[in-house]
Design a protein around this motif. Sequence first.
Motif: not given
Length: 185
Positions: A106-107, A98-100, A96, A109, A102-104
């Motif tokens: 976390l996803r 649209d997502v940073a 995605d 994990e 770092s957030d990917r």
Amino acid sequence: TTGRKAMREVEAAQKAMEERRARDAEDGAAAGGEGDKPKTTDEGADGGAAADEETARLAQQKIEETIPALLELAWAINIRDISRTLKNSCKKLFVDADVAMSDRLLRAEAVLVIGSEFHAIGKARGGGDGGGDADDIRARAEVAVMTTMAKAQGQEVSEEDTEEMIRQAKVMKVEQQQQGEGKVP
């Protein structure tokens, strides 16, 4: 396919059995109407019953021969469906734009944690690589049919009842095999 072929053979055997019954009934009516003595159980009924029993045994054997192929097909379809769903879901989660980043991460994990939990629960419940041996699968299928019929008649069947029925079906199968081999008096 294997399932269709077996079903055609079962239907042919059933049709032959019905035709034999109709002929026997006509022969019995004709014999009674002409003054001949009716067939006794020694002359005809036992032969028909034996033929019916043989036909039923043949039908059951044909159906049992197709069970592994049907289960393998169902297993393959489920694996394909689950794999595609996971692939598409993970692609959406991890790619995605649209997502940073770092957030990917976390996803990713979170997906690892979920996958680990599914794996642990599956192992704890006795899950394996293919769902069990043929006797286990057959026992579960038979109990599933009985459970469905019971529920259709309005009976309540709990998961514990179902598991107990599966256990009893396995025990009965082992006892039948032992009796057939002459190990049990």
